[in-house]
Design an enzyme around this catalytic site. Structure first.
Site, PDB file in Angstrom:
ATOM      1  N   ALA A  16       0.803  -1.229   0.000  1.00  0.00           N
ATOM      2  CA  ALA A  16       0.000   0.000   0.000  1.00  0.00           C
ATOM      3  C   ALA A  16       0.828   1.268   0.000  1.00  0.00           C
ATOM      4  O   ALA A  16       0.707   2.111  -0.905  1.00  0.00           O
ATOM      5  CB  ALA A  16      -0.950  -0.017   1.195  1.00  0.00           C
ATOM      6  N   ALA A  17       1.673   1.460   0.998  1.00  0.00           N
ATOM      7  CA  ALA A  17       2.411   2.718   1.103  1.00  0.00           C
ATOM      8  C   ALA A  17       3.417   2.874  -0.025  1.00  0.00           C
ATOM      9  O   ALA A  17       3.500   3.927  -0.666  1.00  0.00           O
ATOM     10  CB  ALA A  17       3.112   2.807   2.458  1.00  0.00           C
ATOM     11  N   ARG A  27       2.633  10.009 -11.399  1.00  0.00           N
ATOM     12  CA  ARG A  27       1.606  10.905 -11.939  1.00  0.00           C
ATOM     13  C   ARG A  27       2.116  12.347 -12.020  1.00  0.00           C
ATOM     14  O   ARG A  27       1.751  13.083 -12.941  1.00  0.00           O
ATOM     15  CB  ARG A  27       0.340  10.842 -11.090  1.00  0.00           C
ATOM     16  CG  ARG A  27      -0.546   9.646 -11.354  1.00  0.00           C
ATOM     17  CD  ARG A  27      -1.892   9.760 -10.671  1.00  0.00           C
ATOM     18  NE  ARG A  27      -1.796   9.520  -9.244  1.00  0.00           N
ATOM     19  CZ  ARG A  27      -1.954   8.335  -8.670  1.00  0.00           C
ATOM     20  NH1 ARG A  27      -2.205   7.267  -9.423  1.00  0.00           N
ATOM     21  NH2 ARG A  27      -1.871   8.191  -7.365  1.00  0.00           N
ATOM     22  N   GLU A  40      10.184  -5.674  -4.154  1.00  0.00           N
ATOM     23  CA  GLU A  40       9.205  -6.390  -3.343  1.00  0.00           C
ATOM     24  C   GLU A  40       9.660  -7.845  -3.220  1.00  0.00           C
ATOM     25  O   GLU A  40       9.884  -8.522  -4.225  1.00  0.00           O
ATOM     26  CB  GLU A  40       7.816  -6.337  -3.983  1.00  0.00           C
ATOM     27  CG  GLU A  40       6.785  -7.304  -3.429  1.00  0.00           C
ATOM     28  CD  GLU A  40       6.607  -7.188  -1.929  1.00  0.00           C
ATOM     29  OE1 GLU A  40       6.559  -8.238  -1.263  1.00  0.00           O
ATOM     30  OE2 GLU A  40       6.526  -6.052  -1.410  1.00  0.00           O
ATOM     31  N   CYS A  50      -5.892  -6.678   4.812  1.00  0.00           N
ATOM     32  CA  CYS A  50      -7.053  -6.728   5.711  1.00  0.00           C
ATOM     33  C   CYS A  50      -8.095  -7.730   5.218  1.00  0.00           C
ATOM     34  O   CYS A  50      -8.937  -8.191   5.997  1.00  0.00           O
ATOM     35  CB  CYS A  50      -7.694  -5.346   5.826  1.00  0.00           C
ATOM     36  SG  CYS A  50      -6.590  -4.069   6.479  1.00  0.00           S
ATOM     37  N   ARG A  77       2.863   1.532 -16.173  1.00  0.00           N
ATOM     38  CA  ARG A  77       2.867   2.954 -15.818  1.00  0.00           C
ATOM     39  C   ARG A  77       4.276   3.499 -15.625  1.00  0.00           C
ATOM     40  O   ARG A  77       4.474   4.584 -15.069  1.00  0.00           O
ATOM     41  CB  ARG A  77       2.034   3.164 -14.552  1.00  0.00           C
ATOM     42  CG  ARG A  77       0.534   3.005 -14.803  1.00  0.00           C
ATOM     43  CD  ARG A  77      -0.250   2.935 -13.497  1.00  0.00           C
ATOM     44  NE  ARG A  77      -1.689   3.027 -13.723  1.00  0.00           N
ATOM     45  CZ  ARG A  77      -2.452   2.022 -14.096  1.00  0.00           C
ATOM     46  NH1 ARG A  77      -1.914   0.829 -14.297  1.00  0.00           N
ATOM     47  NH2 ARG A  77      -3.751   2.175 -14.293  1.00  0.00           N
ATOM     48  N   ASP A 292       3.087   0.537   7.689  1.00  0.00           N
ATOM     49  CA  ASP A 292       3.156  -0.127   8.984  1.00  0.00           C
ATOM     50  C   ASP A 292       4.525  -0.075   9.637  1.00  0.00           C
ATOM     51  O   ASP A 292       4.679  -0.520  10.782  1.00  0.00           O
ATOM     52  CB  ASP A 292       2.742  -1.596   8.838  1.00  0.00           C
ATOM     53  CG  ASP A 292       1.284  -1.757   8.441  1.00  0.00           C
ATOM     54  OD1 ASP A 292       0.554  -0.742   8.442  1.00  0.00           O
ATOM     55  OD2 ASP A 292       0.879  -2.896   8.129  1.00  0.00           O
ATOM     56  N   ARG A 451     -24.760  12.879  25.382  1.00  0.00           N
ATOM     57  CA  ARG A 451     -25.623  13.555  26.359  1.00  0.00           C
ATOM     58  C   ARG A 451     -25.338  13.051  27.772  1.00  0.00           C
ATOM     59  O   ARG A 451     -25.244  13.842  28.728  1.00  0.00           O
ATOM     60  CB  ARG A 451     -27.090  13.304  26.023  1.00  0.00           C
ATOM     61  CG  ARG A 451     -27.592  14.021  24.789  1.00  0.00           C
ATOM     62  CD  ARG A 451     -29.066  13.729  24.551  1.00  0.00           C
ATOM     63  NE  ARG A 451     -29.903  14.356  25.589  1.00  0.00           N
ATOM     64  CZ  ARG A 451     -31.216  14.173  25.657  1.00  0.00           C
ATOM     65  NH1 ARG A 451     -31.826  13.379  24.790  1.00  0.00           N
ATOM     66  NH2 ARG A 451     -31.917  14.768  26.594  1.00  0.00           N
TER      67      ARG A 451
END
Length: 466
Positions: A16-17, A27, A40, A50, A77, A292, A451
């Site tokens: 992810a990161a 981009r 990787e 997850c 890309r 992480d 409340r």
């Protein structure tokens, strides 16, 4: 620079990161301006860790549905993505990393102008006799998930032991029940889900026992026992043994910062990398870190925390990629929001628990209320328990925990926004939330708790006035 007009960005970690950072940087800067090399060590990139328990449990039928972007898509890309390649050393002084091909063992150095460290976290694997035996699994990566499924297919029987009852332990217990296993959860604490206060954790334990899970609290595994074939056959505590054809470690994770530590980069009290708000490693102009493997600022307590969540990792990657790409972005911190489920029981928390508030020296009031997910007369209304912490004198919201059935967990988002905004419980009572009988009682359960908390905060002042 590595070429006359082209900088090189090296990314360590392809989930992810790391890949969010690489993609965002691409981009913003074309291949002629920025060469991107990503390493990787596994077989997959950009996947939802997850979702692994739901894949194991059969809710997600195919592994590839957890993959957001394949290696081929990243390469298309303009990212030089190298799978099955593990970075073994960071040479900060020379601006280079050493990488090893996992399959061939061949090593080589790659220089960088900018470096992103996104090495993630590793499952806690206690130093116990037999813990490395076949049939004992941590669950952190897609490779781990596949190894567990392969192990289930080879298992002699249908008995599973889950060690630990945090998010992964609880979710894996349900997944194994769905697979038809007899499941025992051995947990060091008295109640599961230590991210909740014990009174809320008790509700989770009761739901797990209702699901058919055998819960063993206040017990610690001392060794893993193996059979003549070398595979796991049981786990042992000081008092007894629990038969097991497969064992899943759900004890939690720690930041994977072995490389960073060896390179002399700054680490925090929890072992995670320390960064500034731009996710730049402190004291290093051209090194960033996210996901992480880092510690982040807790906006409620004001202290550094390690929280391993994909939501944070993706945000870190976006911030890093923007900064590497020549823009400017920051990650301000977190309030510690997380949700999970056991069967149809939803579990949510944000902010501080009671022991968190005590540890940082806050004085607080705690209230607990019972409500329903919809108007009580509307079909399908289900019970919900909400616990709320508020600071004495100021009334500042400190934390919320919710346990209930359908419609409970995502209500925690109301509290997450209130925590981020620094609202008091008194201010929360005036929030203009959506209402209709199919969705909520007239007073939303979170507002009912607010409340009650506001009234409790006022009590000493009312008594003094009287």
């Amino acid at each position: 620079m590595t070429a006359e007009s082209t900088e090189r960005l090296v990314v360590i970690g392809g989930d992810a990161a790391g890949m969010s950072a690489a993609s965002q940087a691409r981009r913003l800067r074309g291949a002629g301006e920025l060469e991107i090399v990503a390493f990787e060590r596994g077989h997959f990139t950009s996947y939802s860790a997850c979702g692994i328990p739901y894949w194991v449990g059969g809710d997600v039928e195919e592994r590839d549905r957890l993959i957001a972007r394949t290696p081929e898509e990243h390469r298309a890309r303009g990212i030089d993505l190298r799978l099955r390649t593990e970075v073994t050393e960071i040479d900060v002084a020379a601006g280079r990393v050493r990488a090893r091909d996992v399959d061939s063992g061949a090593e080589s150095w790659t220089s960088y102008d900018k470096l992103v460290i996104a090495t993630g976290a590793r499952p806690v694997r206690p130093d116990l006799p037999g813990v490395d035996a076949p049939g004992v699994h941590g669950v952190q990566t897609l490779d781990d998930g596949q190894a567990l499924l392969d192990s289930l297919a080879r298992a002699r029987g249908r008995r599973a032991v889950v060690v630990g009852a945090g998010y992964i332990g609880v979710e894996m217990a349900e997944a194994l029940i769905r697979r038809g296993y007899e499941v025992t959860v051995v947990n060091r604490g008295a109640e599961p889900m230590s991210t909740l206060d014990a009174d809320m954790g008790r509700l989770v334990r009761e739901a797990m026992e209702g699901l058919g899970v055998t819960m063993v609290g206040e017990a610690e595994v001392t060794k893993v026992l193996t059979g003549q074939d070398g595979r796991v056959r049981a786990v042992a505590t000081e008092d007894t043994e629990y038969p097991a054809d497969v064992v899943v470690l759900g004890i939690g994770v720690r930041p994977e910062t072995t490389l960073a530590r060896a390179a002399g980069l700054p680490l925090g009290a929890h072992g995670g990398l320390l960064t500034d708000r731009a996710m730049r490693v402190r004291g290093h102009e051209n090194i960033w870190a996210g996901g992480d493997c880092v510690e982040v600022l807790d906006l409620v307590s004001g202290q550094q925390r390690h929280i391993a969540l994909g939501t944070h990792a993706n945000k870190h990657g976006q911030v890093i990629g923007t900064n590497v790409g020549g823009g400017y972005a920051t990650f301000p911190g977190v309030v510690g929001t997380a949700v999970s489920k056991v069967c149809d029981l939803e579990i949510a928390r944000t902010g501080l628990r009671e022991k968190d508030a005590r540890r940082v020296g806050l004085q607080f009031e705690a209230v607990t209320i019972e409500s329903t997910s919809r108007a009580g007369y509307y079909p399908g209304a289900s019970p919900m328990t909400v616990k709320m912490l508020a600071e004495r004198r100021t009334g500042r919201l400190l934390g919320v925990q919710i346990v209930g059935r359908e419609g409970a967990a995502k209500r925690v988002d109301i509290a997450a926004v209130a925590l981020t905004a620094g609202l008091t419980v008194e201010q929360m009572t005036a929030l203009d939330l959506g209402y209709a009988p199919p969705f909520s009682p007239v007073w939303d359960p979170v507002l009912v708790a607010a409340r009650k908390a506001a009234a409790k905060i006022r009590e000493p002042w009312d008594q003094a006035a009287g």
